[in-house]
Design an enzyme around this catalytic site. Structure first.
Site, PDB file in Angstrom:
ATOM      1  N   ALA A   1       0.817  -1.217   0.000  1.00 26.32           N
ATOM      2  CA  ALA A   1       0.000   0.000   0.000  1.00 26.32           C
ATOM      3  C   ALA A   1       0.852   1.270   0.000  1.00 26.32           C
ATOM      4  CB  ALA A   1      -0.940  -0.013   1.199  1.00 26.32           C
ATOM      5  N   HIS A   2       0.170   2.417  -0.020  1.00 26.76           N
ATOM      6  CA  HIS A   2       0.847   3.710  -0.134  1.00 26.76           C
ATOM      7  C   HIS A   2       1.751   3.998   1.054  1.00 26.76           C
ATOM      8  CE1 HIS A   2      -2.002   5.528   2.756  1.00 26.76           C
ATOM      9  NE2 HIS A   2      -2.908   4.782   2.150  1.00 26.76           N
ATOM     10  N   ASN A   3       2.902   4.578   0.757  1.00 25.49           N
ATOM     11  CA  ASN A   3       3.877   5.036   1.752  1.00 25.49           C
ATOM     12  C   ASN A   3       4.532   3.908   2.550  1.00 25.49           C
ATOM     13  OD1 ASN A   3       1.773   7.516   1.554  1.00 25.49           O
ATOM     14  ND2 ASN A   3       3.864   8.261   1.908  1.00 25.49           N
TER      15      ASN A   3
END
Length: 342
Positions: free
Chosen positions: A240-242
Site C-alpha cells: 500500500a501507499h507510503n
C-alpha cells in the site's frame, strides 16, 4: 538454441569425456533425460540415473568416478550444481538478448533510452521517460510519463508502470505487475460518503529488486513508497501507499501490507501474511505464513499466528489448543466431582 559439448565446456571451463560434437537444444532432469537434452548430476542419490539416462550431455563433478558404462557425454567441472546454474544464466542471457523496437508501439518524442533496448509490440512509453541501457521491455507494457528506468531492467509482458515511478538497475518486473497505482485513500463525510484523497507521491524501486507477477505497489499519498535494494517480492502481493521495505527482505505470495508500515532489512515474510498500517517491523524478523500482524515487531523476532505471537509461544499454545476438548472434558469432570462432594 543448439549448443555442442565443446561450446558448453568452453563456457564452463570444463573437461569433455565423450563426443565433443554432440549437440543439445533443451534441458532435462537426469531421470527424464532424452536425446538432445543437457542435464547434470550433483546429488549422490541420483547417481544411478547416470547409467540409464538418455541425455546427450551430463555435467558432473571432476571427482565423479563411473562404476559401469555410460552412454552420455560427460563434462567435468569443479562443482556441477554451480556450473549448471551458471549455464542457466548464460542461456537466459542469450534467450532474452533481444534488441530493437517492434511495431506497432509508441515512444514519446521526449522519451530517452539507452543502447540495446528492446521494446515489444503494443507497448507505450510516455512523455519524459528515461530508460537505461540493455533494458528489455516486452509486449503490451505501459510506461507512464516521467518514469525513470535504470540499466539492465527487464519488464515482462503486460506490466504497468504509472507516472513518476523510479526503477533502479538490474530489476525484474514480471507480467501483470502494477507499479504506481493510486493508494487506497478516501475520506468520509458526515453522510458516510467517501471522497478520494489525491495520491500525489510516487514509487521508488531501488536496484536488484524482483517484483512477481500480479504484484501491486501503490504510489504514496505524499512522498514515496520505497522498495529498497535487493528486495524479492513473490506473486500477488499488495503493497500500500507510503510503505517502505528494507534491503534484501523476501516476501512470499498473497501477503498484504497496509499503508505507511515500515519493514526492516533481511526480513522473511511467509505467504498470506496480513500486516496492519502504520507499524514498524524490525530487521531480520521472520513471520510465518498466514500470520496477522497488528503491532510493532522488534529486531530478530520470529512470530506466528493471528494475532501473531512469538513463534515458540505459538507452538506451545497450539499444543494446548489441539488438546482443548480433552482439557475442557477434564474440567467438567473435576467440577462435577467437586459438586458431588459438596
Amino acid at each position: 538454441m543448439i549448443f555442442t559439448a565443446t561450446q558448453i565446456a568452453g563456457i564452463l571451463n570444463g573437461e569433455i569425456e565423450g563426443d565433443e560434437t554432440v549437440e543439445v537444444s533443451k534441458l532435462a532432469k537426469i531421470e527424464e533425460g532424452t536425446k538432445g537434452s543437457l542435464t547434470f548430476l550433483s546429488n549422490p542419490k541420483y547417481t544411478p540415473y547416470i547409467y540409464s539416462t538418455d541425455a546427450s550431455i551430463t555435467i558432473v563433478d571432476k571427482t565423479f568416478e563411473a562404476e559401469s558404462d555410460i552412454k552420455t557425454t560427460l563434462i567435468r567441472v569443479d562443482d556441477a550444481y554451480k556450473a549448471f546454474s551458471q549455464l542457466l544464466d548464460y542461456y537466459n542471457m542469450v534467450k532474452m538478448n533481444k534488441t530493437g523496437i517492434e511495431q506497432p508501439s509508441f515512444i514519446s518524442e521526449s522519451a530517452k533510452y539507452g543502447e540495446n533496448m528492446y521494446l515489444g509490440a503494443f507497448s507505450y512509453v510516455g512523455d519524459n521517460v528515461t530508460i537505461g541501457e540493455n533494458a528489455k521491455i516486452y509486449p503490451n507494457v505501459y510506461i507512464g510519463d516521467n518514469v525513470t528506468i535504470g540499466n539492465n531492467v527487464i519488464v515482462f509482458a503486460g506490466a504497468k508502470i504509472y507516472s513518476e515511478s523510479v526503477i533502479g538497475d538490474e530489476c525484474v518486473i514480471h507480467s501483470g505487475a502494477i507499479v504506481g497505482a493510486d493508494g487506497f485513500g478516501f475520506t468520509p463525510n458526515e453522510k458516510g460518503e467517501y471522497s478520494k484523497v489525491p495520491q500525489t507521491g510516487n514509487v521508488i524501486i531501488e536496484s536488484n529488486v524482483d517484483v512477481g507477477a500480479g504484484t501491486t505497489i501503490d504510489r504514496a499519498t505524499l512522498g514515496s513508497t520505497i522498495i529498497r535494494k535487493g528486495v524479492k517480492l513473490d506473486n500477488q502481493i499488495q503493497i500500500a501507499h507510503n510503505v517502505e521495505i528494507g534491503e534484501h527482505t523476501a516476501i512470499a505470495a498473497q501477503t498484504g501490507i497496509a499503508g505507511s508500515t515500515k519493514i526492516g532489512k533481511h526480513c522473511l515474510i511467509g505467504g498470506q501474511v496480513g500486516i496492519a498500517g502504520h507499524l514498524v517491523i524490525g530487521n531480520k524478523v521472520r513471520i510465518q505464513a498466514q500470520s496477522g500482524i497488528g503491532r510493532n515487531i522488534k529486531d530478530g523476532e520470529a512470530i506466528q499466528g493471528s494475532p501473531a505471537l512469538g513463534y515458540s509461544d505459538y507452538n506451545k499454545s497450539y499444543v494446548h489448543f489441539k488438546n482443548l476438548p480433552k482439557i475442557v472434558d477434564r474440567i467438567y469432570k473435576l467440577e462435577k466431582k467437586i459438586d458431588d462432594n459438596e
